[in-house]
Motif scaffolding. Structure first.
Motif, PDB file in Angstrom:
ATOM      1  N   LYS A  47      -4.818  -3.646  -6.175  1.00 59.85           N
ATOM      2  CA  LYS A  47      -3.822  -3.238  -5.175  1.00 59.85           C
ATOM      3  C   LYS A  47      -2.416  -3.398  -5.744  1.00 59.85           C
ATOM      4  O   LYS A  47      -2.178  -4.252  -6.606  1.00 59.85           O
ATOM      5  CB  LYS A  47      -4.001  -4.085  -3.928  1.00 59.85           C
ATOM      6  CG  LYS A  47      -5.369  -3.831  -3.300  1.00 59.85           C
ATOM      7  CD  LYS A  47      -5.419  -4.348  -1.877  1.00 59.85           C
ATOM      8  CE  LYS A  47      -6.739  -4.029  -1.232  1.00 59.85           C
ATOM      9  NZ  LYS A  47      -7.600  -5.211  -1.099  1.00 59.85           N
TER      10      LYS A  47
ATOM     11  N   ASN B  43     -10.586   1.588  -6.132  1.00 64.36           N
ATOM     12  CA  ASN B  43      -9.160   1.308  -5.973  1.00 64.36           C
ATOM     13  C   ASN B  43      -8.286   2.554  -5.822  1.00 64.36           C
ATOM     14  O   ASN B  43      -7.106   2.428  -5.509  1.00 64.36           O
ATOM     15  CB  ASN B  43      -8.656   0.445  -7.134  1.00 64.36           C
ATOM     16  CG  ASN B  43      -8.896  -1.027  -6.845  1.00 64.36           C
ATOM     17  OD1 ASN B  43      -8.482  -1.527  -5.800  1.00 64.36           O
ATOM     18  ND2 ASN B  43      -9.573  -1.711  -7.731  1.00 64.36           N
TER      19      ASN B  43
ATOM     20  N   GLU C 229      -7.298   2.573  -2.333  1.00 65.63           N
ATOM     21  CA  GLU C 229      -6.439   1.411  -2.031  1.00 65.63           C
ATOM     22  C   GLU C 229      -5.002   1.662  -2.496  1.00 65.63           C
ATOM     23  O   GLU C 229      -4.038   1.354  -1.790  1.00 65.63           O
ATOM     24  CB  GLU C 229      -6.982   0.148  -2.719  1.00 65.63           C
ATOM     25  CG  GLU C 229      -8.391  -0.254  -2.310  1.00 65.63           C
ATOM     26  CD  GLU C 229      -8.511  -0.544  -0.826  1.00 65.63           C
ATOM     27  OE1 GLU C 229      -7.519  -0.967  -0.202  1.00 65.63           O
ATOM     28  OE2 GLU C 229      -9.614  -0.312  -0.275  1.00 65.63           O
TER      29      GLU C 229
ATOM     30  N   LYS D 295      -3.322   4.086  -0.268  1.00 61.51           N
ATOM     31  CA  LYS D 295      -2.901   3.423   0.978  1.00 61.51           C
ATOM     32  C   LYS D 295      -1.609   2.643   0.751  1.00 61.51           C
ATOM     33  O   LYS D 295      -0.735   2.610   1.618  1.00 61.51           O
ATOM     34  CB  LYS D 295      -3.990   2.466   1.469  1.00 61.51           C
ATOM     35  CG  LYS D 295      -5.131   3.166   2.163  1.00 61.51           C
ATOM     36  CD  LYS D 295      -6.086   2.124   2.723  1.00 61.51           C
ATOM     37  CE  LYS D 295      -7.179   2.796   3.527  1.00 61.51           C
ATOM     38  NZ  LYS D 295      -8.126   1.810   4.053  1.00 61.51           N
ATOM     39  N   ASP D 296      -1.495   2.008  -0.413  1.00 63.49           N
ATOM     40  CA  ASP D 296      -0.254   1.292  -0.722  1.00 63.49           C
ATOM     41  C   ASP D 296       0.935   2.257  -0.702  1.00 63.49           C
ATOM     42  O   ASP D 296       1.993   1.940  -0.167  1.00 63.49           O
ATOM     43  CB  ASP D 296      -0.358   0.597  -2.082  1.00 63.49           C
ATOM     44  CG  ASP D 296      -1.218  -0.660  -2.036  1.00 63.49           C
ATOM     45  OD1 ASP D 296      -1.194  -1.358  -1.001  1.00 63.49           O
ATOM     46  OD2 ASP D 296      -1.915  -0.950  -3.022  1.00 63.49           O
TER      47      ASP D 296
ATOM     48  N   SER E 119      -0.374  -5.919   0.146  1.00 64.72           N
ATOM     49  CA  SER E 119      -1.301  -6.066   1.277  1.00 64.72           C
ATOM     50  C   SER E 119      -1.780  -7.498   1.471  1.00 64.72           C
ATOM     51  O   SER E 119      -2.657  -7.742   2.298  1.00 64.72           O
ATOM     52  CB  SER E 119      -2.504  -5.146   1.038  1.00 64.72           C
ATOM     53  OG  SER E 119      -3.010  -5.362  -0.272  1.00 64.72           O
TER      54      SER E 119
ATOM     55  N   ARG F  65      -0.425  -0.141   6.698  1.00 66.94           N
ATOM     56  CA  ARG F  65      -1.644  -0.002   5.893  1.00 66.94           C
ATOM     57  C   ARG F  65      -2.889  -0.113   6.777  1.00 66.94           C
ATOM     58  O   ARG F  65      -3.830   0.674   6.658  1.00 66.94           O
ATOM     59  CB  ARG F  65      -1.658  -1.088   4.831  1.00 66.94           C
ATOM     60  CG  ARG F  65      -2.663  -0.864   3.747  1.00 66.94           C
ATOM     61  CD  ARG F  65      -2.555  -1.996   2.754  1.00 66.94           C
ATOM     62  NE  ARG F  65      -2.926  -1.564   1.432  1.00 66.94           N
ATOM     63  CZ  ARG F  65      -4.163  -1.396   1.032  1.00 66.94           C
ATOM     64  NH1 ARG F  65      -5.154  -1.614   1.857  1.00 66.94           N
ATOM     65  NH2 ARG F  65      -4.422  -0.988  -0.190  1.00 66.94           N
TER      66      ARG F  65
ATOM     67  N   ASN G  19      -9.360   5.944   6.265  1.00 62.75           N
ATOM     68  CA  ASN G  19      -9.831   6.365   4.932  1.00 62.75           C
ATOM     69  C   ASN G  19      -9.961   7.878   4.790  1.00 62.75           C
ATOM     70  O   ASN G  19      -9.610   8.447   3.767  1.00 62.75           O
ATOM     71  CB  ASN G  19     -11.203   5.746   4.630  1.00 62.75           C
ATOM     72  CG  ASN G  19     -11.043   4.332   4.117  1.00 62.75           C
ATOM     73  OD1 ASN G  19      -9.969   3.729   4.228  1.00 62.75           O
ATOM     74  ND2 ASN G  19     -12.100   3.785   3.542  1.00 62.75           N
TER      75      ASN G  19
END
Ligand code: ATP
Ligand code: MG
Length: 337
Positions: free
Chosen positions: A14, A59, A62, A65-66, A208, A291, A296
Motif C-alpha cells: 500500500k 496490490n 490497493e 484505491k490509494d 491506509s 478509501r 472494488n
C-alpha cells in the motif's frame, strides 16, 4: 493540446506518506492542467517479486484505491495497469540496444537497491534493466513531465539519454525529452531513520494505516539517541520526528518553536511525538474514510477504462516508433485461409 504527464508506482504494497509528499500531492495539483497518466507498474514490480506474482496482482487494486482516496480524479487522470499494455515490453526491447551495461551499472539508485536487496552478482537481468523499461513507460505515453521522488532522477536522465540517442540514430523527433517534477520533500526518511521510507523496507506509515498503527509507528520513530532525559538538549538534524513535522505540520512556526525548545533542553520525545501523531491523524482520517467507501468493482472499472484509453495512445506511439526505425515488415503471401 495539454502536455502529458506520466508517473507510477510499483504495486508491492500500500502507498505511504513518502508517496503522498513526494509525488501524489503534485499529481493531484497537476491533473487540472495536464493530461496525466499514472501507471500501476506491476511488470516492474515483478523484477524483484517474480517469485510472488499473486502479491503484486492483489496490490494493483490497493494502489488504485490509494490514488482515489487522496484525490486523484479518474475523470482527469488516466490510471493504467502496466501489464495490460504489451507495447511497453516491445519498446523496452528496442531501447535495450541503445544503452550499455556500463551505463546501467552506474545508475546510483539501482546500485543502492542491488546492495540493499543483497543481490550482488546474482541480480536478475530484468531488475538491472528496469530503468530502460521506465524509459519505455515515459516515452510511450509521450510524457514531458514526471512527478517523482528524488530516487527517480537517474531514471529521468537515463530516459533522456535514450530519447536523444533514438532521435539522432533514426533521424527523427518522435520521442520527447522529459523533466522531473520534485516536491519540497523529495525523499521522506523512514521511521527507522533510514534515508528513504519504502514499501519493501517496511519502514513507512501507510496512507491506509488505522489510527492505532499510526500512533505506534510515530512512537517507534528514531529521534536523538543522546536525548535521554527531557531536560537534555536534543538534536533536530537527523531526528525523524522533526523531519516528519517539517513535511506534514501545517503550522511551521509552531514547529520552529518546538525545535528551539528541543535544542535548548526541556522538551521530551513524548511531546513531539504526540504533536506529530495529532497532525498525521488529522491528515490521514479523511483519506482512510474515502478509501473505505470505495467499491472494488468500481475501482476495477476505472482501471479498465484507463487502460483502454492508454492502449490507444500506446498504439499511436508505437506506429511512429516502428516507422522511424523502419520496422515495417509487410507480408506478401496470401494468409487469409
Ligand atoms: P518499493 O520499496 O517496492 O520500491 P517504494 O516505496 O520505493 O516501493 P515506488 O513504487 O518504488 O515506492 O515509488 C513510486 C514513486 O513514489 C516514485 O516516484 C518514488 O520516487 C516515490 N517515492 C517512494 N518513496 C518515497 C519517499 N520515501 N519519499 C519521496 N518519494 C517517494
Ligand atoms: Mg521504490
Amino acid at each position: 493540446m495539454k502536455k502529458k504527464i506520466l508517473t507510477g508506482d510499483r504495486p508491492t504494497g500500500k502507498l505511504h506518506l513518502g508517496h503522498y509528499i513526494g509525488s501524489l500531492q503534485n499529481r493531484i495539483k497537476l491533473q487540472n492542467d495536464y493530461d496525466q497518466y499514472i501507471l500501476v507498474a506491476d511488470v516492474q514490480a515483478l523484477t524483484d517479486h517474480f517469485d510472488d506474482p499473486e502479491k503484486i496482482t492483489e496490490n494493483i487494486i490497493e494502489v488504485a484505491k490509494d490514488y482515489l482516496s487522496v484525490g486523484i480524479n479518474p475523470n482527469q487522470t488516466t490510471i493504467v495497469v502496466q501489464s495490460q499494455i504489451p507495447e511497453i515490453a516491445e519498446l523496452t526491447v528496442y531501447y535495450l540496444n541503445l544503452v550499455t551495461v556500463g551505463q546501467l551499472s552506474r545508475n546510483p539508485t539501482v546500485k543502492y537497491e542491488i546492495h540493499q536487496k543483497g543481490y550482488n552478482e546474482a541480480v536478475p537481468a530484468g531488475f538491472f534493466c528496469y530503468p530502460v523499461s521506465q524509459a519505455a513507460d515515459i516515452t510511450l505515453f509521450q510524457a514531458e513531465l514526471v512527478p517523482v521522488g528524488d530516487d527517480q532522477l537517474p531514471m529521468i536522465e537515463q530516459t533522456n539519454e535514450i530519447v536523444r540517442r533514438f532521435n539522432r540514430l533514426y533521424h527523427t523527433n518522435v520521442l520527447k525529452e522529459c523533466k522531473a517534477i520534485l516536491s519540497k520533500t523529495s525523499r521522506l526518511v523512514g521511521i527507522d531513520g533510514r534515508s528513504k521510507s519504502s514499501k519493501s523496507l517496511g519502514n513507512a506509515i501507510a496512507l491506509s494505516d488505522p489510527p492505532a498503527v499510526i500512533k505506534q509507528k510515530v512512537f517507534q520513530m528514531y529521534t536523538d539517541p543522546g536525548h535521554v532525559k527531557a531536560s537534555d538538549p536534543g538534536r533536530v538534524e537527523g531526528n525523524v520526528v522533526f523531519s516528519y513535522l517539517d513535511a506534514f505540520h501545517n503550522d511551521q512556526e509552531a514547529v520552529a518553536d518546538l525545535k528551539a525548545q528541543y535544542k535548548r533542553g526541556g522538551l521530551g520525545d513524548v511531546v513531539i511525538k504526540n504533536s506529530l501523531n495529532d497532525c498525521l491523524q488529522l491528515l490521514l482520517e479523511p483519506i482512510r474514510e474515502k478509501r473505505n467507501s470505495l467499491d472494488n468493482k468500481m475501482v476495477e472499472e476505472i482501471l479498465y477504462h484507463g487502460t483502454e484509453k492508454a492502449a490507444q495512445l500506446a498504439k499511436e506511439t508505437m506506429k511512429m516508433v516502428r516507422e522511424a526505425m523502419c520496422i515495417q515488415f509487410v507480408w506478401h503471401i496470401n494468409n487469409t485461409k
